[in-house]
Design a protein around this motif. Structure first.
Motif, mmCIF file in Angstrom:
data_model
loop_
_atom_site.group_PDB
_atom_site.id
_atom_site.type_symbol
_atom_site.label_atom_id
_atom_site.label_comp_id
_atom_site.label_asym_id
_atom_site.label_seq_id
_atom_site.Cartn_x
_atom_site.Cartn_y
_atom_site.Cartn_z
ATOM 1 N N SER A 84 37.183 38.309 47.385
ATOM 2 C CA SER A 84 35.792 38.629 47.051
ATOM 3 C C SER A 84 35.389 37.829 45.828
ATOM 4 N N PHE A 85 34.082 37.589 45.712
ATOM 5 C CA PHE A 85 33.536 36.854 44.568
ATOM 6 C C PHE A 85 32.107 37.313 44.352
ATOM 7 N N ASP A 86 31.761 37.565 43.094
ATOM 8 C CA ASP A 86 30.402 37.965 42.731
ATOM 9 C C ASP A 86 30.063 37.289 41.418
ATOM 10 N N GLY A 87 29.179 36.310 41.454
ATOM 11 C CA GLY A 87 28.833 35.540 40.264
ATOM 12 C C GLY A 87 27.770 36.175 39.404
ATOM 13 N N ARG A 88 27.304 37.366 39.750
ATOM 14 C CA ARG A 88 26.251 38.020 38.979
ATOM 15 C C ARG A 88 26.831 38.706 37.734
ATOM 16 N N GLY A 89 26.027 38.757 36.663
ATOM 17 C CA GLY A 89 26.472 39.431 35.447
ATOM 18 C C GLY A 89 27.727 38.799 34.876
ATOM 19 N N THR A 116 36.148 37.958 32.030
ATOM 20 C CA THR A 116 34.926 37.659 32.764
ATOM 21 C C THR A 116 35.166 36.370 33.548
ATOM 22 N N LEU A 117 34.153 35.903 34.257
ATOM 23 C CA LEU A 117 34.323 34.642 34.970
ATOM 24 C C LEU A 117 34.573 33.492 34.001
ATOM 25 N N GLU A 118 33.978 33.551 32.801
ATOM 26 C CA GLU A 118 34.199 32.486 31.826
ATOM 27 C C GLU A 118 35.634 32.471 31.308
#
Length: 325
Positions: A84-89, A116-118
């Motif tokens: 799964s992947f969600d780039g929001r927030g 976080t993604l970062e």
């Protein structure tokens, strides 16, 4: 003294500004609409989530956020496998390292604050180090597969950034709120994972820092064989029995981990209960305490470390070879 320190922590979290709070929201597409994965649909999920990450990267770049765009772009690489992947927030991502379709030994890593993604690259590096160590230990020991064959076991590691982690400097990192929100998500994921690997596969949760609070909240009824609590501030439970789980509970803390200074108490301050209670490495808690070497708070998955070796042995089921603290 414990209550005074907790009060100081809460005050600091309220007073110190958190830059992320004022950060403009980064645009991103909605997650790919996918059914729960099966062995037959894993490749479909991986392809869809890579495409979603690529689109998120384009949107972040158009928004002027180069850091997020680069992080998303890295996740869209053909070699990456996301359930799964969600780039929001802050972003959510669940990545597979190894051959999940044939795995009979699976480790699920649950991260702590400020993931976080970062910052996901640091989290993934630990998962990759564990997968590499599993492969090396497996080859050297010639272990037997857990599905009854005499072949080597198949392993997979899953980096589960499936919840919105708290900031290290925030009020949320001192309470169980984020963990309570995350627990149903973790339980749901483990149910879906069982749909891929089956009930006979050995599933271990390796929970770090605030992630141990998440695992503590999710433990009751969780279909896992082992739960390892590393660098834990506490789980919110006073003992292994209070976790109400059939999983074997492990705990470890590195000699240079600053988490040792966190008071293991509950306190009602400013109308909120803060703190996470008993220390999981204390004898009274009742966990199987294993050696973590001289490392600090971020060193549990460091290549060559005592802690990584022991975590790999737990995942492989070589528990008699786990060195105890």
């Amino acid at each position: 003294m414990s209550r005074t320190l907790l009060a100081a922590l809460v005050t600091a979290a309220v007073v110190v500004p958190v830059s992320a709070a004022a950060r403009p929201r980064i645009p991103a597409p909605a997650p790919a609409a996918l059914a729960p994965p099966t062995t037959a649909t894993l490749d479909e999920a991986y392809t869809a989530n890579r495409a979603n990450a690529a689109e998120a990267s384009r949107m972040a770049a158009a928004h002027g956020d180069r850091t997020r765009a680069a992080a998303d772009r890295a996740m869209a690489a053909p070699s990456r496998h996301f359930l799964s992947f969600d780039g929001r927030g802050q972003g959510l991502a669940v990545e597979v390292l190894g051959d999940l379709a044939h795995a009979d030994r699976v480790a699920v890593l649950v991260p702590g604050s400020d993931t976080t993604l970062e910052t996901y690259g640091r989290f993934r590096a630990g998962a990759a180090a564990l997968q590499d160590r599993l492969d090396r230990l497996d080859r050297s020991h010639g272990s037997h597969g857990s599905h009854g064959s005499t072949s080597r076991p198949h392993t997979a590691v899953i980096a589960w950034l499936g919840y919105e982690t708290p900031g290290t400097v925030s009020t949320t990192v001192l309470t169980t709120g984020r963990a309570e929100d995350a627990a149903p998500q973790l339980k749901g994921f483990i149910r879906e994972l069982r749909g891929v690997v089956g009930e006979k596969a050995h599933v271990s949760l390796l929970c770090h820092s605030y992630g141990t609070v998440v695992c503590g909240r999710a433990a009751h009824g969780l279909d896992a064989d082992d739960i390892a609590l590393i660098g834990s501030p506490g789980t919110g439970a006073d003992s292994v029995a209070a976790l109400r789980t059939s999983a074997r509970i492990w705990a470890a803390r590195g000699a240079d981990d600053w988490i040792v200074n966190v008071p293991h108490v509950h306190a009602d301050l400013f109308g909120t209960t803060v703190g996470f209670g008993a220390d999981p490495v204390s004898p009274a808690f009742g966990a199987h305490v294993f050696a973590a070497g001289t490392g600090g708070h971020s060193d549990y998955f460091k290549p060559g470390s005592v802690s990584l070796d022991n975590l790999a042995r737990i995942v492989l089921g070589d528990t008699s070879e786990v060195t105890r603290a």
